[in-house]
Structure formats: structure tokens, C-alpha cells
Design a protein around this motif. Structure first.
Motif, PDB file in Angstrom:
ATOM      1  N   HIS A 234     -29.707  27.886 121.741  1.00  0.00           N
ATOM      2  CA  HIS A 234     -28.890  27.918 122.962  1.00  0.00           C
ATOM      3  C   HIS A 234     -29.464  28.937 123.945  1.00  0.00           C
ATOM      4  O   HIS A 234     -29.598  28.650 125.139  1.00  0.00           O
ATOM      5  N   LYS A 235     -29.800  30.126 123.447  1.00  0.00           N
ATOM      6  CA  LYS A 235     -30.404  31.147 124.316  1.00  0.00           C
ATOM      7  C   LYS A 235     -31.724  30.651 124.894  1.00  0.00           C
ATOM      8  O   LYS A 235     -31.999  30.845 126.078  1.00  0.00           O
ATOM      9  N   LYS A 236     -32.521  29.997 124.053  1.00  0.00           N
ATOM     10  CA  LYS A 236     -33.807  29.462 124.502  1.00  0.00           C
ATOM     11  C   LYS A 236     -33.602  28.421 125.604  1.00  0.00           C
ATOM     12  O   LYS A 236     -34.317  28.425 126.614  1.00  0.00           O
ATOM     13  N   LEU A 237     -32.631  27.562 125.423  1.00  0.00           N
ATOM     14  CA  LEU A 237     -32.336  26.530 126.414  1.00  0.00           C
ATOM     15  C   LEU A 237     -31.918  27.158 127.747  1.00  0.00           C
ATOM     16  O   LEU A 237     -32.364  26.729 128.811  1.00  0.00           O
ATOM     17  N   LEU A 238     -31.098  28.187 127.690  1.00  0.00           N
ATOM     18  CA  LEU A 238     -30.682  28.881 128.920  1.00  0.00           C
ATOM     19  C   LEU A 238     -31.877  29.517 129.625  1.00  0.00           C
ATOM     20  O   LEU A 238     -31.980  29.462 130.859  1.00  0.00           O
ATOM     21  N   GLU A 239     -32.775  30.109 128.849  1.00  0.00           N
ATOM     22  CA  GLU A 239     -33.983  30.700 129.441  1.00  0.00           C
ATOM     23  C   GLU A 239     -34.846  29.621 130.093  1.00  0.00           C
ATOM     24  O   GLU A 239     -35.352  29.812 131.199  1.00  0.00           O
ATOM     25  N   GLN A 240     -35.026  28.504 129.397  1.00  0.00           N
ATOM     26  CA  GLN A 240     -35.838  27.424 129.946  1.00  0.00           C
ATOM     27  C   GLN A 240     -35.214  26.844 131.215  1.00  0.00           C
ATOM     28  O   GLN A 240     -35.919  26.546 132.177  1.00  0.00           O
ATOM     29  N   ALA A 241     -33.909  26.704 131.215  1.00  0.00           N
ATOM     30  CA  ALA A 241     -33.225  26.113 132.366  1.00  0.00           C
ATOM     31  C   ALA A 241     -33.195  27.048 133.567  1.00  0.00           C
ATOM     32  O   ALA A 241     -33.059  26.600 134.700  1.00  0.00           O
ATOM     33  N   SER A 242     -33.335  28.341 133.323  1.00  0.00           N
ATOM     34  CA  SER A 242     -33.294  29.298 134.434  1.00  0.00           C
ATOM     35  C   SER A 242     -34.688  29.806 134.813  1.00  0.00           C
ATOM     36  O   SER A 242     -34.823  30.710 135.635  1.00  0.00           O
ATOM     37  N   ALA A 243     -35.725  29.224 134.248  1.00  0.00           N
ATOM     38  CA  ALA A 243     -37.104  29.617 134.568  1.00  0.00           C
ATOM     39  C   ALA A 243     -37.444  29.221 136.003  1.00  0.00           C
ATOM     40  O   ALA A 243     -36.820  28.326 136.581  1.00  0.00           O
ATOM     41  N   PRO A 244     -38.441  29.872 136.605  1.00  0.00           N
ATOM     42  CA  PRO A 244     -38.834  29.536 137.976  1.00  0.00           C
ATOM     43  C   PRO A 244     -39.231  28.056 138.129  1.00  0.00           C
ATOM     44  O   PRO A 244     -38.970  27.449 139.164  1.00  0.00           O
TER      45      PRO A 244
ATOM     46  N   ARG B  87     -39.862  20.180 131.594  1.00  0.00           N
ATOM     47  CA  ARG B  87     -39.067  19.105 130.991  1.00  0.00           C
ATOM     48  C   ARG B  87     -39.436  18.858 129.529  1.00  0.00           C
ATOM     49  O   ARG B  87     -38.571  18.583 128.698  1.00  0.00           O
ATOM     50  N   ALA B  88     -40.703  18.965 129.212  1.00  0.00           N
ATOM     51  CA  ALA B  88     -41.140  18.740 127.831  1.00  0.00           C
ATOM     52  C   ALA B  88     -40.564  19.826 126.909  1.00  0.00           C
ATOM     53  O   ALA B  88     -40.120  19.530 125.797  1.00  0.00           O
ATOM     54  N   ALA B  89     -40.558  21.059 127.377  1.00  0.00           N
ATOM     55  CA  ALA B  89     -40.001  22.152 126.576  1.00  0.00           C
ATOM     56  C   ALA B  89     -38.489  21.990 126.401  1.00  0.00           C
ATOM     57  O   ALA B  89     -37.959  22.207 125.304  1.00  0.00           O
TER      58      ALA B  89
END
Length: 159
Positions: free
Chosen positions: A66-76, A80-82
């Protein structure tokens, strides 16, 4: 089988969110509802403890995803693959946890009589119907162990 999932699943969630609270509330409630004997409790308690030991690392891994997903979604930039890989990892963990819970439900069910299992199902269905009505949801859209569908969302299947 799946009729016990609500009680045991709630125990598992509660156990992970507050060490020690779950066993006293959900399993004790299950025992009271089915009037479990001391012999049944002695057989069921170790099954639940083993399942909780198996489920705890899965819960922790899901929290990290969940934390990883939040980081990926808030990246600059959105990768999409990640995001898809993280989603798939989450589905795999959820499937593993679900399989373990169903195993626990079956193990516990094996230690209850058919009458006790039927009583638990009746109790769960009554609770689900009451909850659905309190949320203004038609109870026919509530499925034990699977959740619910919003009122009207299943209209095309009502024929």
C-alpha cells in the motif's frame, strides 16, 4: 463453510489491528453463538492461532505494498507498468490470505456440528440483513463472505 468466514475474518482483521483484542471479542462471540463445548474450544484455539501466525506476515506485506502504491501514484511521473506490477502483487497476497482464511473456516467448521454451523449461518445472515437495511441497501445484494453491491447496481441481473 463460508458462513464462519465473517466471524473468523473479523477476528483476523481485529487481531492485526490491535494485538490481543480480537481473540476476546470475535472468537468468544463465535463460541457463545454456537454454544461451543470446552473440547471444541480446545481444538479450535490452536487452529486460529496458527492461522494468525500465517496471516500476520501477509498483512504486513500488504501494508508495505500500500505504501509502495502511494509512492508510485504520487511520483513526478506515473509508471503504469510499476503500478500494474504492484497491483498484481497485492492481488497475489490477497489471494494467499483468502485461501488461508478459507482453510481456517473449513478447519473450524470441521470442529463444529452441522447444527452449530447452520445456527452461525442464520445469525450471520440476520446481522448482514440488519446492517444492509441500516445502510439503505437491499439485503438481497449482500453476499456473506463477499461483501455487497450498492442498491440498484445489480438491476440488470434482477430478471
Amino acid at each position: 463453510g463460508s458462513t464462519l468466514a465473517v466471524g473468523i475474518g473479523a477476528y483476523a482483521v481485529d487481531r492485526h489491528h490491535g494485538e490481543g483484542r480480537g481473540h476476546g471479542s470475535h472468537i468468544s462471540r463465535l463460541y457463545a453463538e454456537v454454544q461451543a463445548t470446552d473440547a471444541q474450544k480446545a481444538k479450535i484455539d490452536p487452529l486460529v492461532k496458527a492461522a494468525m501466525a500465517d496471516l500476520k506476515p501477509l498483512h504486513e506485506q500488504l501494508h508495505e505494498l500500500h505504501k509502495k502504491l502511494l509512492e508510485q501514484a504520487s511520483a513526478p511521473t506515473i509508471d503504469r507498468a510499476a503500478l500494474e506490477a504492484t497491483r498484481q502483487q497485492g492481488l497475489a497476497l490477497a489471494d494467499k490470505a483468502s485461501r488461508r482464511l478459507v482453510q481456517l473456516v473449513a478447519d473450524v467448521g470441521d470442529n463444529l456440528t452441522p447444527e452449530q454451523r447452520k445456527q452461525k449461518m442464520t445469525d450471520e445472515m440476520n446481522e448482514l440483513k440488519s446492517w444492509a437495511q441500516s445502510q439503505n441497501i437491499d439485503p438481497k445484494y449482500v453476499i456473506p463472505g463477499f461483501g455487497m453491491f450498492p442498491k440498484g447496481s445489480m438491476r440488470r441481473f434482477d430478471k
